[in-house]
Design an enzyme around this catalytic site. Structure first.
Site, mmCIF file in Angstrom:
data_model
loop_
_atom_site.group_PDB
_atom_site.id
_atom_site.type_symbol
_atom_site.label_atom_id
_atom_site.label_comp_id
_atom_site.label_asym_id
_atom_site.label_seq_id
_atom_site.Cartn_x
_atom_site.Cartn_y
_atom_site.Cartn_z
ATOM 1 N N ASP A 156 35.950 50.723 47.020
ATOM 2 C CA ASP A 156 35.006 51.162 48.051
ATOM 3 C C ASP A 156 35.722 51.681 49.289
ATOM 4 O OD1 ASP A 156 32.581 50.854 46.778
ATOM 5 O OD2 ASP A 156 32.324 48.775 47.373
ATOM 6 N N HIS A 167 32.307 50.625 37.072
ATOM 7 C CA HIS A 167 32.206 49.266 36.530
ATOM 8 C C HIS A 167 32.403 49.254 35.015
ATOM 9 C CE1 HIS A 167 31.239 47.264 40.237
ATOM 10 N NE2 HIS A 167 30.435 48.261 40.526
ATOM 11 N N ARG A 179 33.991 38.152 40.203
ATOM 12 C CA ARG A 179 32.794 38.915 40.578
ATOM 13 C C ARG A 179 31.549 38.116 40.200
ATOM 14 N NH1 ARG A 179 36.021 42.673 37.747
ATOM 15 N NH2 ARG A 179 36.882 44.321 39.073
ATOM 16 N N GLU A 212 36.947 46.591 52.863
ATOM 17 C CA GLU A 212 36.509 47.766 52.107
ATOM 18 C C GLU A 212 35.748 48.760 52.984
ATOM 19 O OE1 GLU A 212 34.120 46.210 48.884
ATOM 20 O OE2 GLU A 212 33.468 44.540 50.118
ATOM 21 N N CYS A 240 42.401 43.511 45.519
ATOM 22 C CA CYS A 240 41.694 43.264 44.260
ATOM 23 C C CYS A 240 41.030 44.515 43.719
ATOM 24 C CB CYS A 240 40.658 42.149 44.429
ATOM 25 S SG CYS A 240 39.386 42.535 45.638
#
Length: 575
Positions: free
Chosen positions: A458, A192, A299, A434, A505
């Site tokens: 993920d 992140h 997000r 994911e 994405c």
């Protein structure tokens, strides 16, 4: 002598500035029996006073950079410092036990923290109080020990951050005016912090292993986010070479900028959608400047992470409305709350789990805590009339999960309509792909959803059974592995079989090795950090989709990640 530190190039660009270590000092101490009780009490009062002055300055800076709502957490910390029972309790412990100020502080605050945490199951606010006391204790203790706590919000000169790792909350405090980049011991391109660095358009080098040990506060540092290298105490020649490389990159960006208002077309005229991933409405500026054709991932968890309590329906409505209006009719795809894993909320205590990435998170929380989920959906529904809204649910593993989420959405929509609240009638509902189970059942999901968005960060981790934050298995994070490519191809084909839209994405969507392969597989939308949009559009412009189909077919029949990468580099990037 200059020292070269190698890591992973996580965000493009070159920075040259002094190092600022965002590493907590050693706050260990020994319990000592004391004779002068008053002297220890005076030390406590002085440490509380200086800590309060710190927090008032931090609070003012946070309010200026991030807004009053985000600064409220520091108001809560100041209130802890002003609590007469806390200060009195520490003084009493010094007097009755004849112990030093540090020991008295820890004993008393540990008691309060344990008490509040014991009540947290019945009242989430108590967990927040415990977190406040823990943070304040660390600050007071640092002053008692004469140590300085780092605080990125107070940086007032150009620096490169040096840290073991960067949390989302750390990166959220960074001021681009002063923070020119960061280098960390841990992390990868999909962490992140790396994603936030690309959003902020500052260079980042991660996964160095030991940068925080090798670099001292104030060292001159070259941070090369293009090559994944940091250079400590560089020579004049190295500084000049870095400046030249940085200038070339800026010139290349200027060339890409000429494509800002053009469509994303292949050389043979096939049109794609190239969009942006965002975390907050503040990211809209970068989206517009990049010429993005939509937002492929909003997000929303940052709304929750930047607040000291669950954001209200009105708070969320205003944020969603701002983004939808700002995109002027272009599609905005909003991911519902994706909390859990490495994104936790102090005011929403989650059960302690051995493997939180595969535990209680994302849609699993939403379907369990429907009060939180309904609030978010109502805010989205109310905002839907201000733009083109698509909603996707994260971490979907089964069709029943999607059906349950859709049912709650439809019930809230009808409730608002019945109350006379305007709601758009063209909202699309989709899912993040994911989890491999959802990918393998994509042909069934495609008959019920409006679109897929492949979350490769993920998906790769779960398919390869490798935690992307674990440096011991980071070699298994292989986006070009033929197994990953085959899963992606299957998802895209399943979507198209039923006339549905296939987007991506995950960070792979902006990866310059992956883009040619994804074009060949027929991916409809590529959504990425805004900083990658124009570079990707420029790449697409020179590629023929028929040739990319053949390239993808070759790649699907190779054996390794490395073979696929070599194939693309040879056939696409060697000219």
């Amino acid at each position: 002598m200059a020292q070269v530190i190698e890591g992973i190039a996580a965000s493009n660009g070159v920075a040259i500035a002094k190092a600022y270590k965002l590493v907590d000092p050693d706050l260990s101490f020994d319990q000592v029996t004391i004779d002068d009780v008053q002297a220890e009490k005076d030390r406590v009062n002085a440490a509380f006073s200086v800590s309060k002055a710190d927090l008032e300055q931090i609070r003012a800076k946070a309010a200026q950079n991030m807004g009053e709502a985000e600064a409220e957490v520091f108001t809560a910390h100041i209130m802890v410092l002003e609590d007469p029972e806390l200060i009195g309790g520490i003084g009493n412990a010094i007097e009755s036990d004849k112990i030093n100020a540090e020991s008295a502080l820890k004993n008393v605050t540990d008691m309060y923290i344990a008490m509040f945490e014991g009540m947290a199951d019945d009242n989430p606010y108590m967990a927040e109080r415990a977190a406040d006391i823990r943070d304040v204790t660390k600050r007071v203790l640092s002053h008692l020990l004469g140590k300085t706590l780092p605080n990125p919000a107070l940086i007032s000169e150009e620096v490169v951050i040096v840290a073991k790792d960067m949390t989302p909350s750390d990166t959220a405090q960074l001021d681009r005016k002063f923070v020119k980049g960061f280098i960390t011991d841990l992390g990868g391109r999909t962490a992140h912090a790396a994603i936030m660095a690309r959003t902020l358009e500052i260079p980042a080098v991660v996964g160095t292993g030991n940068a925080s040990e090798l670099i001292n506060d104030g060292d001159l540092l070259i941070l090369n986010g293009l090559d994944g290298v940091g250079i400590v105490d560089p020579t004049d020649d190295q500084v000049n070479a870095a400046k030249e490389q940085g200038d070339k990159y800026e010139a290349q960006k200027a060339e890409w900028a000429k494509l800002r208002n053009e469509k994303s077309l292949s050389s043979d005229g096939k049109e794609f959608v190239v969009g942006s991933n965002i975390g907050t409405p503040k990211d809209l500026k970068g989206v517009v400047e990049s010429g993005s054709e939509g937002i492929g991932l909003y997000r929303t968890e940052f709304l929750y992470m930047d607040s000291s309590e669950l954001p209200t329906e009105e708070d969320q409505f205003q944020a969603y409305k701002a983004v939808l209006e700002g995109m002027e009719g272009k599609v905005v795809t909003v991911r519902t709350m994706d909390i859990g894993g490495d994104k936790n909320l102090p005011y929403l205590p989650l059960p302690k789990e051995d493997n939180p990435f595969m535990g209680y998170r994302a849609i699993r929380i939403s379907l369990d805590r429907t009060d939180i989920f309904k609030t978010q959906l109502r805010a989205l529904l109310r905002a839907s009339v201000y733009g083109e809204l698509w909603i996707m649910f994260p971490m979907i593993a089964t069709i029943n999960e999607f059906r349950a989420a859709r049912k709650i959405f439809e019930d809230e929509k009808q409730s608002l309509i019945d109350a006379g609240t305007p709601v758009a009638d063209n909202i699309k509902l989709g899912i993040m792909i994911e989890i491999p189970a959802a990918a393998l059942l994509a042909d069934r999901f495609a008959q019920e959803v409006d679109f897929f968005s492949i979350g490769t960060n993920d998906l790769i981790a779960y398919t390869m059974a490798a935690d992307r934050g674990n440096e011991h298995v980071s070699y298994l994070y292989q986006p070009y592995n033929p197994s990953i490519l085959r899963i992606i191809k299957m998802v895209i084909d399943s979507a198209h079989k039923y006339g549905k839209f296939a987007a991506m994405c995950g960070e792979m969507a902006g990866d310059q090795i992956a883009v040619p392969l994804l074009m060949g597989m027929g991916l409809d939308e590529f959504s990425m950090s805004s900083t990658s949009v124009l570079q990707t559009r420029a790449l697409m412009k020179r590629l023929d989709t028929k040739e990319m189909e053949a390239l993808a077919e070759k790649a699907l029949n190779l054996d390794t990640n490395e073979e696929v990468q070599a194939l693309v580099e040879q056939e696409v990037h060697s000219n």
